[in-house]
Design a protein around this motif. Structure first.
Motif, mmCIF file in Angstrom:
data_model
loop_
_atom_site.group_PDB
_atom_site.id
_atom_site.type_symbol
_atom_site.label_atom_id
_atom_site.label_comp_id
_atom_site.label_asym_id
_atom_site.label_seq_id
_atom_site.Cartn_x
_atom_site.Cartn_y
_atom_site.Cartn_z
ATOM 1 N N MET A 1 -23.178 63.290 21.544
ATOM 2 C CA MET A 1 -22.949 64.587 20.915
ATOM 3 C C MET A 1 -21.439 65.006 21.113
ATOM 4 O O MET A 1 -20.634 65.347 20.561
ATOM 5 C CB MET A 1 -23.927 65.790 21.247
ATOM 6 C CG MET A 1 -23.502 66.992 20.649
ATOM 7 S SD MET A 1 -23.642 67.018 18.762
ATOM 8 C CE MET A 1 -25.511 67.176 18.675
ATOM 9 N N GLU A 2 -21.033 64.602 22.572
ATOM 10 C CA GLU A 2 -19.601 64.917 22.846
ATOM 11 C C GLU A 2 -18.655 64.201 21.984
ATOM 12 O O GLU A 2 -17.548 64.827 21.716
ATOM 13 C CB GLU A 2 -19.403 64.630 24.542
ATOM 14 C CG GLU A 2 -19.932 65.636 25.213
ATOM 15 C CD GLU A 2 -19.842 67.045 25.246
ATOM 16 O OE1 GLU A 2 -18.549 67.481 24.857
ATOM 17 O OE2 GLU A 2 -20.696 67.841 25.345
ATOM 18 N N GLU A 3 -18.819 62.790 21.684
ATOM 19 C CA GLU A 3 -17.719 62.006 20.922
ATOM 20 C C GLU A 3 -17.777 62.802 19.684
ATOM 21 O O GLU A 3 -16.794 63.122 18.758
ATOM 22 C CB GLU A 3 -18.311 60.720 20.756
ATOM 23 C CG GLU A 3 -17.475 59.754 19.946
ATOM 24 C CD GLU A 3 -17.939 58.326 19.920
ATOM 25 O OE1 GLU A 3 -17.521 57.863 19.089
ATOM 26 O OE2 GLU A 3 -18.967 57.998 20.699
ATOM 27 N N LEU A 5 -18.423 65.892 18.867
ATOM 28 C CA LEU A 5 -17.662 67.183 18.736
ATOM 29 C C LEU A 5 -16.109 67.033 18.653
ATOM 30 O O LEU A 5 -15.524 67.731 18.068
ATOM 31 C CB LEU A 5 -18.151 68.035 20.064
ATOM 32 C CG LEU A 5 -19.460 68.470 20.128
ATOM 33 C CD1 LEU A 5 -19.834 69.148 21.609
ATOM 34 C CD2 LEU A 5 -19.856 69.875 19.112
ATOM 35 N N ALA A 6 -15.895 65.933 19.411
ATOM 36 C CA ALA A 6 -14.279 65.430 19.653
ATOM 37 C C ALA A 6 -13.999 65.043 18.250
ATOM 38 O O ALA A 6 -12.819 65.580 17.967
ATOM 39 C CB ALA A 6 -14.043 64.602 20.573
ATOM 40 N N ILE A 31 -24.078 70.991 15.421
ATOM 41 C CA ILE A 31 -22.716 71.209 15.442
ATOM 42 C C ILE A 31 -22.181 72.272 14.695
ATOM 43 O O ILE A 31 -22.805 72.109 13.361
ATOM 44 C CB ILE A 31 -21.935 70.014 14.964
ATOM 45 C CG1 ILE A 31 -22.376 68.925 16.106
ATOM 46 C CG2 ILE A 31 -20.218 70.256 14.949
ATOM 47 C CD1 ILE A 31 -21.573 67.656 15.605
ATOM 48 N N SER A 43 -18.385 73.562 17.885
ATOM 49 C CA SER A 43 -19.249 73.750 19.042
ATOM 50 C C SER A 43 -20.806 73.422 18.742
ATOM 51 O O SER A 43 -21.226 73.420 17.646
ATOM 52 C CB SER A 43 -19.019 75.140 19.518
ATOM 53 O OG SER A 43 -20.019 75.718 20.663
ATOM 54 N N VAL A 44 -21.384 73.556 19.803
ATOM 55 C CA VAL A 44 -23.097 73.408 19.595
ATOM 56 C C VAL A 44 -23.750 74.604 19.633
ATOM 57 O O VAL A 44 -24.758 74.750 19.563
ATOM 58 C CB VAL A 44 -23.602 72.604 20.688
ATOM 59 C CG1 VAL A 44 -23.265 71.086 20.680
ATOM 60 C CG2 VAL A 44 -23.586 72.783 22.134
ATOM 61 N N ASN A 61 -26.763 60.310 12.438
ATOM 62 C CA ASN A 61 -25.633 60.190 13.523
ATOM 63 C C ASN A 61 -24.617 59.237 12.942
ATOM 64 O O ASN A 61 -23.402 59.404 13.035
ATOM 65 C CB ASN A 61 -26.213 60.108 14.910
ATOM 66 C CG ASN A 61 -24.903 59.695 15.770
ATOM 67 O OD1 ASN A 61 -24.460 61.108 15.942
ATOM 68 N ND2 ASN A 61 -24.801 58.638 16.335
ATOM 69 N N SER A 65 -20.666 60.113 11.967
ATOM 70 C CA SER A 65 -19.569 59.334 12.629
ATOM 71 C C SER A 65 -18.470 58.801 11.633
ATOM 72 O O SER A 65 -17.184 58.901 12.004
ATOM 73 C CB SER A 65 -20.207 58.364 13.634
ATOM 74 O OG SER A 65 -19.152 57.660 14.429
#
Length: 101
Positions: A1-3, A5-6, A31, A43-44, A61, A65
């Protein structure tokens, strides 16, 4: 999830006076993109003062992406192919500006 978000932080660069919630298939969280700020806040956690008047994206996902990737940026293609469902406040989509600065 961090990727993701970035990537979303890089993708949504300009204020669009609305909120987008992105639901990813089989994910436990979503998100949130608050385009009421400059630059938009990704943000989540749901932004403050958000009502039911937000734009909702539903996708996998992998598709998300690809949409957020600077190499592909295929929002329209994913939507037309049925890999991205968009509902809710469609005025947000009309105000959304994406792409290179």
């Amino acid at each position: 999830m961090e990727e993701l978000l970035a990537k979303a932080g890089d993708y949504f660069r300009r204020r669009f006076d609305g909120v987008i919630r992105i639901e990813i298939d089989n994910a436990s969280s979503a998100i949130w993109v608050d385009g009421r700020a400059e630059p938009p806040v990704v943000s989540v956690t749901a932004p403050e003062n958000v009502s039911s008047d937000f734009c909702l994206w539903r996708t996998s996902n992998d598709t998300l992406s690809r949409i957020l990737s600077p190499e592909t940026r295929r929002l329209e293609g994913a939507y037309i192919a049925g890999r991205l469902a968009i509902s809710g406040d469609m005025a947000v989509m009309a105000r959304l500006e994406i792409g290179e600065e």
